[in-house]
Scaffold this active site. Structure first.
Site, PDB file in Angstrom:
ATOM      1  CB  SER A   1      34.077 -63.648  39.674  1.00 62.77           C
ATOM      2  OG  SER A   1      32.944 -63.619  40.498  1.00 62.77           O
TER       3      SER A   1
HETATM    4  N1  SAH Z   1      30.864 -61.105  41.093  1.00 63.61           N
HETATM    5  C1  SAH Z   1      31.442 -60.722  42.349  1.00 63.61           C
HETATM    6  C2  SAH Z   1      31.625 -61.966  43.174  1.00 63.61           C
HETATM    7  C3  SAH Z   1      31.418 -61.753  44.591  1.00 63.61           C
HETATM    8  S1  SAH Z   1      31.509 -63.205  45.602  1.00 63.61           S
HETATM    9  C4  SAH Z   1      32.771 -60.041  42.086  1.00 63.61           C
HETATM   10  O1  SAH Z   1      33.319 -60.243  40.997  1.00 63.61           O
HETATM   11  O2  SAH Z   1      33.287 -59.334  42.935  1.00 63.61           O
HETATM   12  C5  SAH Z   1      29.797 -63.521  45.925  1.00 63.61           C
HETATM   13  C6  SAH Z   1      29.024 -62.410  46.586  1.00 63.61           C
HETATM   14  O3  SAH Z   1      27.724 -62.912  46.863  1.00 63.61           O
HETATM   15  C7  SAH Z   1      29.593 -61.946  47.921  1.00 63.61           C
HETATM   16  O4  SAH Z   1      29.764 -60.566  47.875  1.00 63.61           O
HETATM   17  C8  SAH Z   1      28.527 -62.324  48.918  1.00 63.61           C
HETATM   18  O5  SAH Z   1      28.386 -61.420  50.002  1.00 63.61           O
HETATM   19  C9  SAH Z   1      27.275 -62.344  48.069  1.00 63.61           C
HETATM   20  N2  SAH Z   1      26.182 -63.135  48.609  1.00 63.61           N
HETATM   21  C10 SAH Z   1      26.243 -64.346  49.208  1.00 63.61           C
HETATM   22  N3  SAH Z   1      25.020 -64.760  49.568  1.00 63.61           N
HETATM   23  C11 SAH Z   1      24.148 -63.786  49.193  1.00 63.61           C
HETATM   24  C12 SAH Z   1      22.746 -63.617  49.290  1.00 63.61           C
HETATM   25  N4  SAH Z   1      21.960 -64.541  49.853  1.00 63.61           N
HETATM   26  N5  SAH Z   1      22.203 -62.489  48.808  1.00 63.61           N
HETATM   27  C13 SAH Z   1      22.970 -61.533  48.212  1.00 63.61           C
HETATM   28  N6  SAH Z   1      24.301 -61.631  48.081  1.00 63.61           N
HETATM   29  C14 SAH Z   1      24.890 -62.744  48.568  1.00 63.61           C
END
Ligand code: SAH
Length: 224
Positions: A73
């Site tokens: 993010s």
């Molecule tokens: N806050 C994180 C953002 C990651 S992007 C950072 O700063 O790195 C969003 C994340 O949500 C991804 O890793 C993706 O795999 C996860 N994600 C998407 N759908 C999901 C679900 N249904 N359950 C759990 N995680 C999920």
């Protein structure tokens, strides 16, 4: 060894403390004012949460790829969502959906008592775990699972943060919110979504529609 580790965390060149200070200054100028949140961002080496090849961009205020079609993010969003979560006072139990790189997790781990973080991609979760160990953040518990279901066994939570865009607010997350608890979640099906703050009241939920935001989708279906 100790010295090498210090240098790794502190960073050099484009990951130096000065580069980091510029990011904090920029967030402050953009209206983020929670000193504790800004301090956590200042302290946290974001370059350890991206590939080495992207480390020189780690202190730009931008999302960056972390593999598996996912992104770390944007620091602005991490700060904004953390502020919203903490705006009514300290939180002892927080659920995070979408661990990703673990960057948002690491920031929150410094601001709340305990974090429970759910991720559907095991490879990302494994790396995030390693980073928490490396940074000595011990109040995070990880779960490989589907965020649409939350983490019912440990509910209720005083705060829930979702870092992927949901087509609608998952009912399970509303159910797992403690009285007075706060849910921060991007909602919408298109490229641009709305950031919502939902607060559980004595009867029902107060729903605040905030910024237009861009997140990767909260996915359904089998775990990868
Ligand atoms: N806050 C994180 C953002 C990651 S992007 C950072 O700063 O790195 C969003 C994340 O949500 C991804 O890793 C993706 O795999 C996860 N994600 C998407 N759908 C999901 C679900 N249904 N359950 C759990 N995680 C999920």
């Amino acid at each position: 060894m100790r010295r090498e580790q210090d240098e790794l965390h502190r960073g050099i060149g484009m990951t130096s403390q000065r580069t980091r200070e510029r990011l904090i200054q920029r967030l402050y100028e953009e209206g983020l004012s929670n000193a504790q949140v800004l301090e956590a961002i200042r302290r946290t080496p974001r370059h350890l949460f991206v590939d080495e090849a992207l480390a020189h961009r780690a202190y730009e205020d931008t999302a960056l790829p972390i593999g598996h079609n996912q992104t770390i993010s944007q620091p602005y969003m991490v700060a904004r969502m953390s502020e919203l979560l903490l705006a009514a006072g300290p939180l002892d139990k927080v659920l995070e959906i979408g661990t990703g790189s673990g960057y948002q997790t690491a920031i929150l781990a410094q601001l709340v008592e305990r974090i429970f973080s759910v991720e559907r991609i095991q490879g990302l979760q494994d790396r995030a775990k390693e980073r928490m160990t490396e940074l000595n953040l011990r109040n995070v518990v990880f779960r490989w699972g589907d965020g649409w279901e939350g983490w019912p066994a440990l509910a209720p939570y005083n705060g829930i943060i979702v870092t992927a865009a949901a087509s609608e607010v998952p009912q399970a997350l509303l159910d797992q919110l403690a009285p007075g608890g706060r849910l921060v979640i991007p909602v919408g099906a298109g490229d641009v979504q709305q950031l919502l703050l939902i607060i559980r009241e004595e009867q029902g939920f107060a729903r605040h529609v905030l910024d237009a935001v861009r997140f990767v989708p909260l996915l359904n279906g089998p775990l990868a």
